[in-house]
Motif scaffolding. Structure first.
Motif, PDB file in Angstrom:
ATOM      1  N   ASP A 277       0.592  -1.245   0.095  1.00  0.00           N
ATOM      2  CA  ASP A 277      -0.035   0.134   0.050  1.00  0.00           C
ATOM      3  C   ASP A 277       0.850   1.201  -0.224  1.00  0.00           C
ATOM      4  O   ASP A 277       0.360   2.162  -0.780  1.00  0.00           O
ATOM      5  N   ILE A 278       1.981   1.287   0.832  1.00  0.00           N
ATOM      6  CA  ILE A 278       2.903   2.417   0.986  1.00  0.00           C
ATOM      7  C   ILE A 278       3.441   2.791  -0.365  1.00  0.00           C
ATOM      8  O   ILE A 278       3.429   3.811  -0.954  1.00  0.00           O
ATOM      9  N   ALA A 279       3.830   1.576  -0.955  1.00  0.00           N
ATOM     10  CA  ALA A 279       4.618   1.593  -2.508  1.00  0.00           C
ATOM     11  C   ALA A 279       3.596   2.080  -3.623  1.00  0.00           C
ATOM     12  O   ALA A 279       3.841   3.096  -4.484  1.00  0.00           O
ATOM     13  N   TYR A 280       2.475   1.605  -3.501  1.00  0.00           N
ATOM     14  CA  TYR A 280       1.257   2.206  -4.309  1.00  0.00           C
ATOM     15  C   TYR A 280       0.930   3.695  -4.132  1.00  0.00           C
ATOM     16  O   TYR A 280       0.713   4.441  -5.282  1.00  0.00           O
ATOM     17  N   SER A 281       0.987   3.935  -3.014  1.00  0.00           N
ATOM     18  CA  SER A 281       0.362   5.393  -2.664  1.00  0.00           C
ATOM     19  C   SER A 281       1.652   6.301  -3.013  1.00  0.00           C
ATOM     20  O   SER A 281       1.512   7.281  -3.911  1.00  0.00           O
ATOM     21  N   VAL A 282       2.805   6.084  -2.180  1.00  0.00           N
ATOM     22  CA  VAL A 282       4.085   7.051  -2.502  1.00  0.00           C
ATOM     23  C   VAL A 282       4.689   6.974  -3.810  1.00  0.00           C
ATOM     24  O   VAL A 282       4.754   8.088  -4.668  1.00  0.00           O
ATOM     25  N   LEU A 283       4.842   5.700  -4.101  1.00  0.00           N
ATOM     26  CA  LEU A 283       6.033   5.702  -5.374  1.00  0.00           C
ATOM     27  C   LEU A 283       5.151   5.525  -6.807  1.00  0.00           C
ATOM     28  O   LEU A 283       6.083   6.048  -7.793  1.00  0.00           O
ATOM     29  N   ASP A 284       3.876   5.246  -6.682  1.00  0.00           N
ATOM     30  CA  ASP A 284       3.383   5.415  -7.953  1.00  0.00           C
ATOM     31  C   ASP A 284       3.087   7.005  -8.280  1.00  0.00           C
ATOM     32  O   ASP A 284       3.059   7.467  -9.315  1.00  0.00           O
ATOM     33  N   VAL A 285       2.888   7.810  -7.230  1.00  0.00           N
ATOM     34  CA  VAL A 285       2.975   9.390  -7.200  1.00  0.00           C
ATOM     35  C   VAL A 285       4.289   9.928  -7.736  1.00  0.00           C
ATOM     36  O   VAL A 285       4.436  10.810  -8.454  1.00  0.00           O
ATOM     37  N   HIS A 305      -5.183  20.930   0.596  1.00  0.00           N
ATOM     38  CA  HIS A 305      -6.501  21.039   0.520  1.00  0.00           C
ATOM     39  C   HIS A 305      -7.359  19.914   1.146  1.00  0.00           C
ATOM     40  O   HIS A 305      -8.311  19.980   1.823  1.00  0.00           O
ATOM     41  N   LYS A 306      -6.687  18.523   0.978  1.00  0.00           N
ATOM     42  CA  LYS A 306      -7.416  17.432   1.584  1.00  0.00           C
ATOM     43  C   LYS A 306      -7.154  17.004   2.820  1.00  0.00           C
ATOM     44  O   LYS A 306      -8.039  16.783   3.712  1.00  0.00           O
ATOM     45  N   LEU A 307      -6.019  17.456   3.345  1.00  0.00           N
ATOM     46  CA  LEU A 307      -5.555  17.075   4.650  1.00  0.00           C
ATOM     47  C   LEU A 307      -5.248  18.481   5.557  1.00  0.00           C
ATOM     48  O   LEU A 307      -3.999  18.936   5.506  1.00  0.00           O
ATOM     49  N   HIS A 308      -6.097  18.999   6.037  1.00  0.00           N
ATOM     50  CA  HIS A 308      -5.551  20.215   6.736  1.00  0.00           C
ATOM     51  C   HIS A 308      -4.787  20.138   8.056  1.00  0.00           C
ATOM     52  O   HIS A 308      -4.811  19.139   8.848  1.00  0.00           O
ATOM     53  N   GLU A 309      -3.912  20.882   7.931  1.00  0.00           N
ATOM     54  CA  GLU A 309      -2.755  20.696   9.284  1.00  0.00           C
ATOM     55  C   GLU A 309      -2.072  19.674   9.422  1.00  0.00           C
ATOM     56  O   GLU A 309      -2.008  19.044  10.526  1.00  0.00           O
ATOM     57  N   ASN A 310      -2.057  18.481   8.326  1.00  0.00           N
ATOM     58  CA  ASN A 310      -1.042  17.421   8.461  1.00  0.00           C
ATOM     59  C   ASN A 310       0.254  17.883   8.505  1.00  0.00           C
ATOM     60  O   ASN A 310       0.868  18.642   8.027  1.00  0.00           O
ATOM     61  N   PRO A 311       0.844  17.339   9.837  1.00  0.00           N
ATOM     62  CA  PRO A 311       2.129  17.582  10.038  1.00  0.00           C
ATOM     63  C   PRO A 311       3.191  17.159   8.996  1.00  0.00           C
ATOM     64  O   PRO A 311       4.286  18.232   8.739  1.00  0.00           O
ATOM     65  N   THR A 312       3.148  16.102   8.090  1.00  0.00           N
ATOM     66  CA  THR A 312       3.856  15.844   7.128  1.00  0.00           C
ATOM     67  C   THR A 312       3.793  16.741   6.166  1.00  0.00           C
ATOM     68  O   THR A 312       4.711  17.363   5.459  1.00  0.00           O
ATOM     69  N   VAL A 313       2.736  17.376   5.713  1.00  0.00           N
ATOM     70  CA  VAL A 313       2.435  18.166   4.610  1.00  0.00           C
ATOM     71  C   VAL A 313       2.937  19.647   5.173  1.00  0.00           C
ATOM     72  O   VAL A 313       3.504  20.362   4.100  1.00  0.00           O
ATOM     73  N   THR A 314       3.051  19.827   6.405  1.00  0.00           N
ATOM     74  CA  THR A 314       3.378  21.348   6.914  1.00  0.00           C
ATOM     75  C   THR A 314       4.792  21.447   6.648  1.00  0.00           C
ATOM     76  O   THR A 314       5.610  22.355   6.388  1.00  0.00           O
ATOM     77  N   LYS A 315       5.532  20.030   7.128  1.00  0.00           N
ATOM     78  CA  LYS A 315       7.174  20.040   7.243  1.00  0.00           C
ATOM     79  C   LYS A 315       7.514  20.077   5.709  1.00  0.00           C
ATOM     80  O   LYS A 315       8.442  20.898   5.482  1.00  0.00           O
ATOM     81  N   LEU A 316       6.830  19.753   4.788  1.00  0.00           N
ATOM     82  CA  LEU A 316       7.134  19.606   3.538  1.00  0.00           C
ATOM     83  C   LEU A 316       7.120  20.994   2.779  1.00  0.00           C
ATOM     84  O   LEU A 316       7.822  21.413   1.994  1.00  0.00           O
ATOM     85  N   LEU A 317       5.954  21.771   3.460  1.00  0.00           N
ATOM     86  CA  LEU A 317       5.740  23.133   2.526  1.00  0.00           C
ATOM     87  C   LEU A 317       6.888  24.073   3.095  1.00  0.00           C
ATOM     88  O   LEU A 317       7.369  24.936   2.360  1.00  0.00           O
ATOM     89  N   ALA A 348       6.381   8.880   7.017  1.00  0.00           N
ATOM     90  CA  ALA A 348       5.347   9.121   7.681  1.00  0.00           C
ATOM     91  C   ALA A 348       4.519   7.767   7.648  1.00  0.00           C
ATOM     92  O   ALA A 348       3.801   7.459   8.646  1.00  0.00           O
ATOM     93  N   LEU A 349       4.431   7.287   6.474  1.00  0.00           N
ATOM     94  CA  LEU A 349       3.608   6.091   6.222  1.00  0.00           C
ATOM     95  C   LEU A 349       4.270   4.742   7.017  1.00  0.00           C
ATOM     96  O   LEU A 349       3.504   3.968   7.291  1.00  0.00           O
ATOM     97  N   ASN A 376      -6.435   3.213   7.927  1.00  0.00           N
ATOM     98  CA  ASN A 376      -6.964   4.425   8.681  1.00  0.00           C
ATOM     99  C   ASN A 376      -5.819   5.553   8.435  1.00  0.00           C
ATOM    100  O   ASN A 376      -5.880   6.436   9.406  1.00  0.00           O
ATOM    101  N   SER A 377      -5.116   5.377   7.359  1.00  0.00           N
ATOM    102  CA  SER A 377      -4.092   6.427   7.161  1.00  0.00           C
ATOM    103  C   SER A 377      -4.517   7.627   6.125  1.00  0.00           C
ATOM    104  O   SER A 377      -4.848   7.239   4.813  1.00  0.00           O
ATOM    105  N   GLN A 378      -5.071   8.679   6.485  1.00  0.00           N
ATOM    106  CA  GLN A 378      -5.725   9.815   5.505  1.00  0.00           C
ATOM    107  C   GLN A 378      -4.662  10.044   4.495  1.00  0.00           C
ATOM    108  O   GLN A 378      -4.955  10.292   3.230  1.00  0.00           O
ATOM    109  N   LEU A 379      -3.361  10.039   4.816  1.00  0.00           N
ATOM    110  CA  LEU A 379      -2.124  10.358   3.852  1.00  0.00           C
ATOM    111  C   LEU A 379      -2.214   9.376   3.082  1.00  0.00           C
ATOM    112  O   LEU A 379      -2.078   9.736   1.719  1.00  0.00           O
TER     113      LEU A 379
END
Length: 501
Positions: A277-285, A305-317, A348-349, A376-379
């Motif tokens: 699942d991790i490979a399909y999500s991260v590495l396909d992107v 837009h999809k994940l408000h205040e997600n810590p991983t997304v915030t760090k990436l920004l 993160a995953l 149950n991982s939104q990311l």
């Protein structure tokens, strides 16, 4: 001191028994060679555990090499940096090993209580995870899930006669018909049970044992631990059949030595599934970005837009803004952002999967756990949606998959004609009735034919003649690579039927 592994242990290092004693001089020599290898192992000259042997056997096997020309997302992609099933499988194996180390270092007691020693992370857990990660997609046909759908669709279109009559307008097969309970093995064809068949049946072995893997490795690779007759779409562990009836005896042997029962999943299977699942999500992107279908900034905008205040997304920004302040070319900034996306998302995953395993470790080891670790991982879900929209639904991917599905449909018709067009129904190897069918039949791998003609030791229902014929057909088609399938279909179209045959 190493803890003794009980006779029924989910970590059983047992291999299937050789069905016949050595009789010929060559077989005696081979048996003596095997004994010498065992003695070498005991003397310390080969320090690999049985499970490390499993991984090595897989790594050097032909089916693993074929994954280099099987679709991950982008069929027959010319860009070498875009993933194939081979690179995907190596990445799944690596992720699984990493999670295995994390969960064992935190919860080693649970593992030790299940029957392995305190030093088993290197000799047992890691090699089993590496082996199952590397082998989890071996049964996938050309063109991935579209290939599975094409094979299943071929049987659905012919279900009124293919299982029960000699031909569309032919006579009843009687006792040689495929029992109705087994129809879904073909109409719902899936790469997971085909992978088990490939590992345990279809690889050439002096005693018909395939790659001769241990009970624990085979158990850990059984993603869906049920037969097709017990499928339950409401249960994540039972939504697909995990083994064909032709491999029922192998699964029974595995369960005899591991103590697992129908519907019980090996604890390490949860990790392998999560890494897929991790490979399909991260590495396909990641491949979408390599193909320049979208940019890293596009991905970040969607996730913000999809994940408000997600810590991983915030760090990436924050990291993206730091990169943009550097005096480097836009191309270099683009590549560095991709690297940050991949690294941050994987971390993160992997952390999420590890924490979920540890939180549910009691239920996992008593076989009552039901929900996949990444559900149950939104990311993970958000990344899968991006991959679906921008990769799997890309017009180029869809067009190539459509061409591939048409080729597989044509190939199945051609090989079915070659298999069934023979002088004696009770002998698959008997003379073909036409030059065209003789040519096409000659293309089938000899070990597949031998398996179709093997003695009736796999269960009475599984070995009626029509079941054997159809299993031979799916063995041949699913074993092809993408390029070989397209090239062969082009070749066969140039060989016409004679007099309407």
């Amino acid at each position: 001191m190493a803890k003794h592994i009980p006779p029924q242990s989910i970590w059983s290092p047992e291999r299937r028994p050789r069905p016949h004693p050595a009789t010929s001089p060559e077989e005696v020599d081979l048996a003596e060679s095997d004994a010498n290898v065992a003695n070498d192992n005991q003397a310390g000259r080969d320090r690999r555990s049985e499970f490390q042997h499993d991984y090595d056997r897989l790594l050097f096997s032909t089916p693993v090499r074929r994954l280099a020309d099987k679709t991950q997302v982008w069929p027959m992609e010319e860009n070498d940096s875009v993933r194939t099933r081979l690179t995907h499988s190596h990445e799944v194996a690596n992720l699984a090993r990493s999670i295995g180390v994390r969960v064992y270092s935190t919860s080693s007691k649970e593992f030790e209580l299940s029957g392995i020693s305190s030093d088993a992370v290197l000799s047992v857990i890691q090699p089993i995870l590496l082996a199952t990660g590397l082998g989890h997609d071996l049964g996938n046909p050309p063109f991935g899930h579209q290939g599975e759908a094409a094979i299943g669709g071929w049987f659905v279109k012919r279900k009124e006669w293919i299982f029960s009559r000699t031909a569309q307008d032919g006579e009843s097969l009687g006792a040689d018909a495929v029992p109705e309970a087994l129809h879904s093995e073909f109409t719902g064809f899936d790469g997971n049970p085909q992978g088990l068949r490939l590992l345990t049946r279809l690889q050439t072995h002096v005693d018909d044992l395939g790659l001769d893997l241990t009970a624990a490795t085979l158990a850990a690779g059984l993603k869906y631990p049920i037969c097709f007759d017990n499928v339950d779409l409401r249960n994540p562990l039972r939504k697909k059949g995990g083994y064909f009836s032709s491999e029922k005896d192998v699964v029974e042997w595995v369960r005899e030595h591991t103590g697992l029962k129908e519907g019980q999943r090996h604890p390490l299977t949860w990790i392998m599934e999560a890494c897929d699942d991790i490979a399909y999500s991260v590495l396909d992107v990641d491949d979408v970005l390599k193909k320049q279908v979208m940019s890293p900034d596009d991905v970040l905008v969607i996730l913000r837009h999809k994940l408000h205040e997600n810590p991983t997304v915030t760090k990436l920004l924050s990291r993206f803004r730091e990169v943009e302040k550097k005096t480097m070319s836009p191309h270099a900034q683009h590549d560095i952002k991709i690297q940050y996306l991949r690294a941050f998302f994987i971390e993160a995953l992997v952390t999420h999967a590890s924490e979920q395993f540890i939180q549910n470790i009691g239920a996992i080891f008593d076989f009552s756990h039901q929900m996949p670790l990444m559900d149950n991982s939104q990311l993970c879900s958000a990344l899968k949606q991006i991959a679906k929209q921008y990769a799997f639904n890309n017009p180029l991917v869809l067009r190539t998959e459509a061409l591939g599905a048409a080729a597989l449909d044509g190939l199945m018709c051609a090989f079915w004609f070659a298999i069934s067009d023979r002088t004696r129904f009770d002998d698959i190897k008997s003379r073909r009735k036409s030059a065209r069918s003789s040519y096409i039949f000659s293309l089938i791998s000899p070990n597949y034919i031998e398996q179709a003609c093997a003695p009736d030791v796999h269960g009475s229902n599984a070995n009626g003649m029509r079941y054997r014929e159809l299993r031979l057909l799916t063995d041949m088609i699913s074993g092809m690579t993408d390029t070989y399938a397209m090239r062969l279909w082009s070749d066969l179209q140039a060989v016409p039927h004679v007099n309407g045959a």
